[in-house]
Design an enzyme around this catalytic site. Structure first.
Site, short mmCIF file in Angstrom:
data_model
loop_
_atom_site.label_atom_id
_atom_site.label_comp_id
_atom_site.label_asym_id
_atom_site.label_seq_id
_atom_site.Cartn_x
_atom_site.Cartn_y
_atom_site.Cartn_z
N ASP A 27 1.12 10.51 14.91
CA ASP A 27 1.40 10.49 13.69
C ASP A 27 2.02 11.55 13.08
O ASP A 27 1.58 12.62 13.21
CB ASP A 27 -0.13 9.79 12.87
CG ASP A 27 0.09 9.50 11.73
OD1 ASP A 27 1.32 9.03 11.34
OD2 ASP A 27 -0.75 9.50 10.76
N ASN B 20 -1.41 2.07 7.96
CA ASN B 20 -2.14 3.36 8.46
C ASN B 20 -3.17 3.71 7.49
O ASN B 20 -3.32 3.50 6.26
CB ASN B 20 -1.25 4.64 8.34
CG ASN B 20 -0.25 4.82 9.16
OD1 ASN B 20 0.19 3.63 10.01
ND2 ASN B 20 0.37 5.84 9.63
N GLY C 108 -3.87 9.63 0.92
CA GLY C 108 -5.03 9.99 0.32
C GLY C 108 -5.46 9.05 -0.49
O GLY C 108 -5.31 7.85 -0.35
ZN LIG Z 1 1.34 8.81 6.61
#
Ligand SMILES: [Zn+2]
Length: 277
Positions: free
Chosen positions: A81, A229, A180
């Site tokens: 990633d 993700n 986040g």
């Molecule tokens: Zn990312």
């Protein structure tokens, strides 16, 4: 079984669902995610972010990821990633990663094409799939990416040219998520998603899935996003489980953390409408 992401993402695109890409940062998280995938009989993208190389090395991540993917009864992709530079990405491929992301989304459009194309040429010669990012998904500190940056939407007109010139296998687009957590639930640009999905012949990827709202993510999974993700929400779930159980020793604490991550991945398999392949 250890697989690249080609077939499973095309199946997801065709079937109208998304496959979770979960970042592992140690042996326990990798084991917890693959355990849920097997229990559910569903595919998984087991991701290691270059930004986490100080938590576990690329060599350790390759060994851990390959071990769980190879012995798994379901398709598991060992994926790099947010690969940031050629050397690191090529090393990941040489160590056994089956899929890599090149994130040159902070570069100009032309440089993004040039850098992504070079990765594709090496990766495809070894049957490794490549994800690139067009537009930019912003970030807070310490998440998948290093730097704190603002998001920039993906332009519809850029997609066809980018995919044709780079030959990437999947494309991360920016439609309003960020890495986040958020203050509140973000407003995603579904119109942009539909416009891009209508013209893209390769699977699309959504980064920054955590805390984006279940309804938002479910909508994306049903309308053209094939990979989502998730990282921060898994860590939050682990810590919440620890706080609720007040473990008296370290082994119990680890068990609580694993339980929390497993519950959260189970939840997202439902939200993403993931189907077996
Ligand atoms: Zn990312």
């Amino acid at each position: 079984m250890l697989v690249n992401s080609k077939k499973i993402l095309l199946e997801a695109k065709k079937g109208g669902f998304a496959i979770p890409a979960t970042n592992f940062i140690d042996l326990d998280s990798a084991r917890a995610y693959t355990k849920v995938a097997e229990q559910r009989g569903l595919p998984l993208i087991l991701s290691f972010a270059q930004a986490h190389k100080n938590l576990i090395s690329l060599e350790e991540a390759a060994l851990i990821g390959k071990y769980f993917a190879e012995k798994s009864t379901v398709p598991v992709v060992l994926h790099l990633d947010h690969g940031e530079d050629k050397e690191f990405i090529f090393k990941a491929i040489d160590l056994g990663f089956k899929s890599v992301m090149i994130d040159a989304s902070s570069e100009t459009f032309e440089d993004n094409i040039k850098i992504s194309k070079e990765i594709v040429e090496y990766a495809h010669s070894k049957d490794i799939t490549v994800e690139a990012e067009l537009g930019h998904v912003g970030a807070g500190e310490n998440y998948e990416s290093h730097d704190m940056t603002d998001s920039v939407y993906t332009e519809v007109d850029d997609v066809i040219e980018f995919v044709e010139k780079t030959k990437v296998d999947s494309l991360a687009i920016s439609i309003g998520t960020a890495h986040g957590t958020y203050a509140g639930t973000p407003k995603l640009n579904f119109t942009r998603l539909k416009e891009i999905a209508a013209i893209s012949n390769i699977p699309l990827v959504l980064h920054g899935g955590s805390s984006s709202g279940d309804d938002n993510l479910n909508y994306c999974a049903l309308n053209g996003i094939s990979k989502i993700n998730i990282f921060t929400d898994l860590l939050t779930a682990a810590y919440t489980e620890i706080k609720e159980n007040c473990p008296k020793d370290y082994i119990s604490l680890k068990e609580n953390a694993n339980d929390g991550m497993m519950k959260m991945l189970n939840h997202y398999y439902d939200v993403f409408n993931t189907k077996s392949i």
